[in-house]
Design a protein around this motif. Structure first.
Motif, PDB file in Angstrom:
ATOM      1  N   VAL A 138      50.401  82.339 131.875  1.00  0.00           N
ATOM      2  CA  VAL A 138      51.598  82.889 132.798  1.00  0.00           C
ATOM      3  C   VAL A 138      51.372  84.318 133.197  1.00  0.00           C
ATOM      4  O   VAL A 138      51.832  84.669 134.336  1.00  0.00           O
ATOM      5  CB  VAL A 138      52.845  82.742 131.834  1.00  0.00           C
ATOM      6  N   ASN A 139      51.106  85.433 132.210  1.00  0.00           N
ATOM      7  CA  ASN A 139      50.735  86.370 132.705  1.00  0.00           C
ATOM      8  C   ASN A 139      49.857  86.800 133.709  1.00  0.00           C
ATOM      9  O   ASN A 139      50.010  87.581 134.577  1.00  0.00           O
ATOM     10  CB  ASN A 139      50.464  87.328 131.279  1.00  0.00           C
ATOM     11  N   LYS A 140      48.747  86.434 133.624  1.00  0.00           N
ATOM     12  CA  LYS A 140      47.668  86.135 134.736  1.00  0.00           C
ATOM     13  C   LYS A 140      48.084  85.798 135.926  1.00  0.00           C
ATOM     14  O   LYS A 140      47.919  86.452 136.892  1.00  0.00           O
ATOM     15  CB  LYS A 140      46.652  85.392 134.387  1.00  0.00           C
ATOM     16  N   LEU A 141      48.749  84.623 135.924  1.00  0.00           N
ATOM     17  CA  LEU A 141      49.693  84.043 137.411  1.00  0.00           C
ATOM     18  C   LEU A 141      50.619  85.306 137.659  1.00  0.00           C
ATOM     19  O   LEU A 141      50.608  85.442 138.910  1.00  0.00           O
ATOM     20  CB  LEU A 141      50.158  82.688 137.162  1.00  0.00           C
ATOM     21  N   ASN A 142      51.425  85.694 136.826  1.00  0.00           N
ATOM     22  CA  ASN A 142      52.114  86.686 137.404  1.00  0.00           C
ATOM     23  C   ASN A 142      51.526  88.015 137.795  1.00  0.00           C
ATOM     24  O   ASN A 142      51.881  88.516 138.888  1.00  0.00           O
ATOM     25  CB  ASN A 142      53.242  87.279 136.133  1.00  0.00           C
ATOM     26  N   ASN A 143      50.530  88.327 137.407  1.00  0.00           N
ATOM     27  CA  ASN A 143      49.886  89.481 137.921  1.00  0.00           C
ATOM     28  C   ASN A 143      49.365  89.215 139.213  1.00  0.00           C
ATOM     29  O   ASN A 143      49.225  90.167 139.933  1.00  0.00           O
ATOM     30  CB  ASN A 143      48.503  89.924 136.867  1.00  0.00           C
TER      31      ASN A 143
END
Lengths: 223, 451
Positions: free
Chosen positions: B357-362
């Motif tokens: 999720v964090n990667k996608l947000n980034n």
């Protein structure tokens, strides 16, 4: 005072070129000193680019070495898979020991589980003679329990930090009970010892540290 | 919290644990430059005193089967001389370390904090109290030095996320199970898309990503810019926006100017954290913030209008600050945290999902900024504290701004060696008539050897 003619800024520290645009700084007044920087400059701990280079070189070297050896000598005495598995185990052990160096009880518990699984796999590769469950797992469990016992005496470790791992080692030590019941082992003695030893410890720990075990479990298992 | 007692992490903290890595350690640092060099023994006394007043800071982070948790530690923290590069990792698995450290060097005091412990506001309270205690002890002989410390109103371990956003009346387990999913579904239907969107990013456009050479030993590149706060405020007032928006707009512009334009359209987005204490009355020391993001799209060949950038992101920012939209988003985050299915998933698997999720947000964020506003110390104190600023470890170039004593400190940190964006930023500032002082750290072997 050091100033950058291009950025039109005052630059602190001992820079001779502007840290932003690399233009040579104009040094006026008390030239040598300038305003001191707020940042310390510790030497590099490692160099990412260099590390990657070295890693690639070594890997390439190893591959070439392997090809050369393969050309001259075709591993008549044992298969390559043993060499590779041996290397794999070495690296895994190093990783476990380095990562778990803060908690020796945990490291022992992890290594016990790891070696047990690997020995069963080796046994399977060799056409299943049953040596792994007859000897390796029971004997390893007993020695792990002794190792945990000695190491928590030597190393200053809090009870709550090792108690669950001690119980984990004990539980692995109880697995040979299954081997006995299913009649998988030719020589039952190591398994009997392992089960008896583990059972005594398990009950002993529970009797003495019951509240501690429950509290640790509550803490670690909260959902 | 007594020794051995433990508590759950707050809603925001889990993501920091999943997202931290060697480069972005999720550690931030506050620095105070004092008028004299630091006396370590006095600083230790001050730390002992302040530490006693902040039970939250007694925590160490532990790993459970399903969640991380904070556990109380029983030893006292020690001040250390600064020898390592800034914001180096604090939380190390299996070590019972504090989640903060107090460092000193020459005339500077640093407080470094792991973000899972608290946010900028909580850390600043601790830091202010620490330097107040230090000044009081150090200059005890001078009249009135530091004065009497005013009692701070704070709730040490309250989880304000749960207080405001956790639904209490839900009756059945089934409701709780279905609620967040059905809401997400409703939202998707309203948007007309069928693929669930798990990120919070407001834009669907492809967002520009900054690339560069990663610093050799992962220490961040730090560029500290100091300028007069009044003049900076004047610039912002001329554009009729706040200082936060002005600097954010300038940053967007600088990124665009510094980097090649690859396509016809370049969307640059900035992630901005918001202190929730100002919207939902709370004095918790723990994390209580949310992030918003604003973006601007440049069109190749079209003249750049700085005022238009300011206007556009100001509107976006204000819309996201609506209490209702904040509330909805945070409620959903909490619902996911307490979702029965999520709770029984093993921690490593949760970490993995959060990482994704964090990667996608980034991918929807180009750069980030963070503003702590104005720090005000009592007059008796200001005499002994020359300057105060903060910065954070980052995965992308980011700046942190804080003003103190008429000085505006803008501190850039970047995982990359390149400084082109900051150079443009400074150029824009000086072109607008500001006098800027630059202080930078050294990150490569060439710089360290003084080439």
């Amino acid at each position: 005072m050091r100033t950058c003619p291009r950025c039109e800024t005052t630059v602190k520290g001992t820079w001779t070129v502007c840290p932003l645009c690399q233009t040579t700084l104009k040094i006026e007044g008390e030239a040598e000193k300038g305003e001191p920087s707020s940042f310390i400059s510790p030497p590099l701990k490692f160099n990412r680019q260099k590390a990657v280079q070295v890693f690639f070189r070594i890997s390439l070297g190893l591959v070439l070495l392997y090809l050369v050896i393969q050309y001259f000598w075709t591993f008549e005495y044992f298969g390559l898979e043993y060499v590779l598995l041996g290397l794999l185990i070495t690296w895994t052990m190093i990783v476990i020991l380095v990562r778990k160096r803060q908690n020796i009880a945990k490291a022992i518990a992890y290594i016990l589980c790891f070696i047990s699984i690997v020995s069963v796999y080796f046994d399977y590769l060799n056409g299943w003679t049953g040596w792994s469950i007859t000897f390796v797992i029971p004997i390893l469990s007993i020695s792990s329990l002794i190792a945990v016992y000695i190491s928590i005496r030597v190393v200053d470790l809090k009870i709550e930090d090792y108690i669950l791992y001690l119980q984990l080692v004990v539980l692995v030590g109880l697995i040979p009970l299954l081997f006995l019941l299913m009649d998988w082992v030719e020589h039952p003695l190591p398994s009997i010892f392992s089960v008896a030893f583990s059972l005594v410890l398990f009950v002993g720990v529970l009797l003495r540290y019951r509240t501690m075990v429950i509290r640790e479990l509550q803490k670690r298992m909260h959902i | 919290m007594e020794y051995g007692k433990w508590m759950r992490l707050d809603n925001a903290s889990n993501i920091f644990l999943a997202a931290r890595n060697d480069i972005d350690t999720k550690v931030f640092r506050m620095t105070a430059e004092m008028s004299d060099s630091i006396e370590p023994t006095i600083l230790q006394d001050a730390l002992n005193h302040t530490y006693d007043e902040y039970p939250l800071f007694h925590s160490v982070l532990r790993r459970g089967f399903f969640w991380y948790y904070l556990e109380r530690n029983d030893v006292n923290p020690r001040v250390q001389e600064e020898i390592e590069s800034p914001v180096s990792p604090i939380y190390k698995t299996d070590e019972r370390n504090f989640l903060f450290r107090v460092l000193y060097k020459e005339n500077r005091i640093h407080l470094e904090v792991f973000h899972a412990l608290t946010d900028g506001t909580g850390a600043l309270w601790f830091f202010e109290d620490l330097i107040t205690d230090y000044v009081r002890l150090r200059y005890a002989k001078q009249q009135n030095a530091g004065g009497e410390k005013a009692k701070r109103e704070k709730e040490d371990i309250e989880d304000s996320f749960n207080r405001y956003f956790k639904e209490k009346k839900k009756t059945t387990r089934f409701d709780r199970f279905i609620q967040p999913l059905s809401e997400l579904y409703k939202e998707q239907r309203a948007n007309g898309s069928f693929v669930p969107k798990i990120t919070d990013a407001p834009t669907d456009k492809k967002v520009y990503q900054i690339k560069g050479t990663v610093n050799p030993d992962h220490r961040p590149r730090i560029i500290l810019l100091s300028m007069d706060v009044k003049k900076a405020l004047e610039l912002a007032r001329n554009e009729k926006v706040s200082l936060t928006i002005y600097m954010t707009a300038l940053y967007i512009l600088s990124v665009y100017q510094a980097r090649e334009k690859e396509e016809d359209e370049t969307t640059i987005s900035v992630s901005i954290p918001i202190n929730l204490r100002q919207f939902f009355p709370s004095v918790t020391v723990r994390n209580f913030f949310s992030t918003t993001s604003v973006d601007y799209t440049f069109k190749e060949g079209k003249a750049i209008d700085f005022n238009a950038i300011c206007r556009k992101i100001d509107d976006q920012f204000k819309a996201q600050l609506e209490k209702e939209s904040l509330e909805n988003r945070l409620k959903r985050h909490i619902e996911f945290e307490f979702h029965p299915a999520a709770r029984v998933i093993l921690r490593p698997i949760k970490d993995f999902f959060l990482k994704v999720v964090n990667k996608l947000n980034n991918r929807k964020v180009t750069v980030a900024m963070s503003n702590l506003g104005r720090v005000h110390l009592p007059d008796e104190m200001a005499e002994y504290v020359d300057n105060l600023y903060f910065y954070t470890s980052v995965i992308r170039p980011q700046f942190c701004m804080v003003s103190y004593n008429q000085i505006l400190n803008i501190c850039f940190t970047s995982p990359f060696t390149e400084t082109d964006i900051f150079q443009k930023f400074v150029e824009n500032l000086t072109a607008a008539g500001l006098e800027v002082t630059v202080d930078a750290n050294q990150v490569t072997n060439e710089e360290l050897s003084g080439k």
